[in-house]
Design a protein around this motif. Structure first.
Motif, short mmCIF file in Angstrom:
data_model
loop_
_atom_site.label_atom_id
_atom_site.label_comp_id
_atom_site.label_asym_id
_atom_site.label_seq_id
_atom_site.Cartn_x
_atom_site.Cartn_y
_atom_site.Cartn_z
N LEU A 18 0.84 -1.08 -0.18
CA LEU A 18 0.34 -0.15 -0.21
C LEU A 18 0.90 1.47 0.38
O LEU A 18 2.50 1.62 1.04
CB LEU A 18 -1.00 0.32 1.40
CG LEU A 18 -2.00 1.46 1.47
CD1 LEU A 18 -3.08 0.81 0.32
CD2 LEU A 18 -2.47 0.88 2.75
N PHE A 19 0.78 2.52 -0.92
CA PHE A 19 1.52 3.41 -1.12
C PHE A 19 0.20 4.63 -0.84
O PHE A 19 -0.30 4.14 -1.31
CB PHE A 19 2.52 3.75 -1.88
CG PHE A 19 3.30 2.55 -2.60
CD1 PHE A 19 4.34 2.85 -1.93
CD2 PHE A 19 3.13 1.48 -2.96
CE1 PHE A 19 5.25 2.37 -1.94
CE2 PHE A 19 3.73 0.37 -2.80
CZ PHE A 19 5.19 0.95 -2.59
N GLU A 20 0.79 5.90 0.17
CA GLU A 20 -0.63 6.30 -0.04
C GLU A 20 0.52 8.61 -0.62
O GLU A 20 1.32 7.95 0.10
CB GLU A 20 -1.01 6.88 1.29
CG GLU A 20 -1.88 8.27 2.05
CD GLU A 20 -2.45 8.26 2.54
OE1 GLU A 20 -2.92 8.67 3.53
OE2 GLU A 20 -1.78 7.59 4.38
N THR A 21 0.00 8.25 -1.07
CA THR A 21 0.52 10.71 -1.29
C THR A 21 -0.63 11.14 -1.87
O THR A 21 -1.54 10.64 -1.36
CB THR A 21 1.47 9.42 -3.53
OG1 THR A 21 2.08 10.54 -3.43
CG2 THR A 21 0.26 9.18 -4.24
N SER A 60 8.70 2.02 -5.78
CA SER A 60 8.75 3.24 -4.73
C SER A 60 9.79 4.35 -5.32
O SER A 60 9.56 5.67 -5.74
CB SER A 60 9.32 2.75 -3.50
OG SER A 60 9.45 3.49 -2.47
N VAL A 61 11.37 3.45 -6.51
CA VAL A 61 11.60 4.52 -6.95
C VAL A 61 10.93 5.62 -7.34
O VAL A 61 11.55 7.13 -7.67
CB VAL A 61 12.99 3.76 -7.18
CG1 VAL A 61 13.27 4.35 -7.77
CG2 VAL A 61 13.24 2.90 -6.23
N LEU A 63 8.32 6.81 -7.42
CA LEU A 63 6.99 7.56 -6.17
C LEU A 63 8.25 8.73 -6.33
O LEU A 63 7.55 10.52 -6.25
CB LEU A 63 6.89 7.18 -5.77
CG LEU A 63 5.47 8.15 -4.95
CD1 LEU A 63 4.28 8.42 -5.47
CD2 LEU A 63 4.72 7.19 -4.16
N SER A 64 8.89 8.39 -5.34
CA SER A 64 10.30 9.44 -4.83
C SER A 64 11.00 9.81 -6.57
O SER A 64 10.47 11.52 -5.88
CB SER A 64 11.21 8.96 -4.00
OG SER A 64 12.71 9.16 -4.20
N LEU A 65 11.40 10.10 -7.45
CA LEU A 65 11.35 10.86 -8.29
C LEU A 65 10.13 11.85 -9.07
O LEU A 65 10.67 12.98 -8.80
CB LEU A 65 11.97 9.78 -9.69
CG LEU A 65 11.30 10.45 -11.39
CD1 LEU A 65 13.32 11.33 -11.16
CD2 LEU A 65 11.26 9.46 -12.05
N LEU A 66 9.29 11.95 -8.39
CA LEU A 66 7.96 12.51 -8.84
C LEU A 66 7.82 13.81 -8.46
O LEU A 66 7.64 14.46 -8.19
CB LEU A 66 6.36 11.85 -9.24
CG LEU A 66 6.54 10.69 -10.31
CD1 LEU A 66 5.08 10.15 -10.44
CD2 LEU A 66 6.05 11.30 -11.42
N ARG A 67 8.41 13.13 -6.82
CA ARG A 67 8.03 14.15 -6.00
C ARG A 67 9.50 14.85 -5.52
O ARG A 67 8.83 16.33 -5.32
CB ARG A 67 8.24 13.35 -4.11
CG ARG A 67 6.32 12.81 -3.78
CD ARG A 67 6.90 11.42 -2.36
NE ARG A 67 5.77 10.63 -2.20
CZ ARG A 67 5.41 9.32 -1.45
NH1 ARG A 67 6.92 8.59 -1.27
NH2 ARG A 67 4.45 9.24 -0.84
N THR A 68 10.48 14.44 -6.01
CA THR A 68 11.58 15.15 -5.95
C THR A 68 12.31 15.54 -6.97
O THR A 68 13.23 16.79 -6.74
CB THR A 68 12.74 14.57 -4.71
OG1 THR A 68 13.04 13.65 -5.58
CG2 THR A 68 11.73 14.08 -3.12
N ASN A 69 11.88 15.21 -8.20
CA ASN A 69 12.71 14.70 -9.66
C ASN A 69 14.14 14.00 -9.03
O ASN A 69 14.80 14.77 -10.54
CB ASN A 69 12.74 16.30 -10.13
CG ASN A 69 11.83 16.70 -10.30
OD1 ASN A 69 10.95 16.51 -10.80
ND2 ASN A 69 10.97 18.51 -9.90
N ARG A 70 14.36 13.71 -8.30
CA ARG A 70 15.69 12.95 -8.36
C ARG A 70 15.43 11.33 -7.62
O ARG A 70 14.13 11.33 -7.25
CB ARG A 70 16.96 13.71 -6.83
CG ARG A 70 16.73 14.77 -7.40
CD ARG A 70 18.19 15.77 -6.84
NE ARG A 70 17.77 15.23 -5.64
CZ ARG A 70 17.01 16.07 -4.96
NH1 ARG A 70 16.07 17.07 -5.77
NH2 ARG A 70 16.67 16.42 -3.68
N THR A 74 18.08 4.04 -3.53
CA THR A 74 17.23 3.10 -3.03
C THR A 74 17.12 2.71 -4.84
O THR A 74 17.19 0.41 -4.94
CB THR A 74 16.68 2.58 -3.14
OG1 THR A 74 15.30 3.88 -3.62
CG2 THR A 74 16.64 2.77 -1.22
N SER A 75 17.38 3.35 -6.37
CA SER A 75 17.61 3.14 -7.79
C SER A 75 18.88 2.30 -7.95
O SER A 75 18.51 1.54 -8.89
CB SER A 75 17.02 4.48 -8.29
OG SER A 75 18.00 5.55 -8.31
#
Length: 465
Positions: A18-21, A60-61, A63-70, A74-75
């Motif tokens: 489960l992911f929440e964003t 997860s990787v 989703l982090s990219l969409l949040r931070t543009n980096r 963990t990638s």
């Protein structure tokens, strides 16, 4: 306020995790992305999490990219291909591409990041680098394409036994290939692997023009230019229409009985000036000789040329160029001298009888180390000059100087540095250097594979005097 915040939240079930964003995070992937579509769907339906049957760890990787543009650290647990496949599924490949593209190329801190080795016949006979950092490689009679991520996109087998010239000539996957041991220039559609056309040099009034080989290929927005050389040394450049693959004109026909009339070994189209540049270099018992010639392809008229060794009155007589490169973005031309090893540059907008400025090394530890090299190649790219001397690789970087504009060329406008390490230079003689995107591609004689050089994440240093 709390209702507003909660209404923007969204839950996704990816592979059982489960992911929440937020809706805005998912929609940042672009209106055409799968995530944006799913966020709209759930936003207007029930609160039950949407199930996506994909790998949760890679999600997860991304989703982090969409949040931070980096990309998060963990990638590194995943291959570039795995990340690219998942990003393509979600429709956010452009975001991944922006995050994974190499840093701006700076020769002073570049290093080999990989060596591309085609699966079969790994000796590279020709290659062409593309602006997005991808590369088309000829090995034997095959063409292998590696995309912006250097992922193998496919291989096409041609009818040729060996390919010595290759050039992508349209935005669609059409490439021109030729061989110096077979006649004609041939066009292949990489999408289906089929040959879509061929062009031969034909002159029914001259029986000497028969099965002419091709020594160089380049293109303009509308035309493909190919240098043809007949068995009787008669040579010319043919202009070929991209849409019809038919010859539109013949440029610079000559007999080829001397170094001043031999077939061009390289062709470069300078779009901003509307000229076609050709260089021909020969070597023998008495050293190097050759010419640089600029044509207006609309009229087939020579607008500028120089021949070396040149006049005996020249202070550089006998020190002819061993290689020449043209920077179509900076409108500069550079050459490396065959005897002294000196590097010279010229402004294509200010060509005259002697347009060369010979660069002077200001670092005492590097002075007088250029001469005595039997194999030299040069490539201008990204306001830098990359030089291969036998197996060694060096860069001449622009130096910021007071009172000198970026366009001016002075004797001390560039600073020389070695790029490679000793073990790098021992891999073989450098045969070709070419830049594409923020990468430098290097091939070596009798060595398998194509080296890929990039700058580190800490690049960006500027030399200031």
């Amino acid at each position: 306020m709390e209702d507003g915040i909660s209404s923007d939240r969204i839950k996704l079930n990816v592979g059982g995790k489960l992911f929440e964003t937020t809706v805005s995070t998912l929609q940042s992937g672009g209106p055409d992305s799968l995530l944006a579509a799913l966020s709209n769907r759930q936003h207007h339906s029930s609160s039950t999490p949407v199930f996506i049957d994909r790998d949760p760890e890679i999600f997860s990787v991304l989703l982090s990219l969409l949040r931070t543009n980096r990309l998060p650290s963990t990638s590194r647990r995943f291959t570039d291909q795995e990340l690219s496949d998942e990003a393509s599924y979600y429709g956010i490949e452009s975001h991944l591409k922006s995050a994974m593209l190499p840093n701006p190329l700076s020769g002073i801190d570049a290093a080999i990041v990989s060596t591309i080795r085609p699966a079969s016949d790994g000796f590279v006979t020709a290659f062409t680098a593309i602006d997005d950092g991808s590369v088309w490689i000829a090995h034997g009679g095959q063409i292998s394409v590696y995309d912006w991520n250097l992922t193998h996109a496919g291989t096409v087998r041609t009818h040729l036994d060996s390919i010595t010239s290759i050039k992508q000539v349209t935005s669609s996957p059409i490439t021109a290939v030729a061989s110096d041991v077979a006649s004609g220039v041939h066009f292949y559609n990489f999408a289906n692997g089929r040959r879509v056309g061929s062009v031969e040099w034909i002159d029914r009034t001259d029986p000497r023009i028969y099965k002419a080989r091709v020594t160089a290929v380049t293109d303009s927005p509308d035309l493909v230019f190919s240098a043809f050389d007949s068995h009787h040394k008669e040579n010319c450049v043919l202009a070929i229409d991209k849409s019809t693959l038919q010859v539109t004109s013949e440029i610079g026909r000559q007999s080829g009985n001397s170094s001043k009339s031999t077939v061009p070994g390289t062709l470069t189209y300078v779009k901003e000036l509307g000229v076609l540049a050709a260089t021909a270099i020969t070597s023998g018992a008495f050293g190097f000789s050759g010419y640089i010639r600029l044509w207006d392809p609309r009229t087939a008229r020579v607008v500028w040329e120089t021949n070396e060794p040149g006049s005996g009155r020249s202070s550089r007589f006998g020190d002819s160029f061993a290689d020449v490169s043209i920077d179509v973005d900076e409108l500069t031309m550079c050459k490396i001298c065959s005897k002294s090893g000196d590097l010279a540059m010229a402004d294509l907008r200010k060509l005259g009888d002697d347009p060369w400025v010979y660069l002077r090394e200001t670092n005492p530890s590097l002075r007088n180390t250029s001469g005595g090299i039997s194999n030299s190649v040069v490539h201008c790219y990204k306001k830098q000059v990359f030089v291969g001397r036998d197996g060694g690789l060096e860069v001449w970087s622009r130096v910021a100087q007071n009172g000198e504009s970026d366009r001016e060329i002075g004797e001390e406008s560039f600073r020389r540095n070695y790029i490679d390490k000793l073990q790098d230079s021992e891999r073989g003689i450098i045969s070709k250097i070419e830049g594409g995107g923020e990468r430098l591609f290097v091939s070596r004689e009798e060595a398998e594979g194509l080296e890929v050089w990039q700058s580190s994440v800490f690049s960006g240093a500027v030399l200031v005097l």
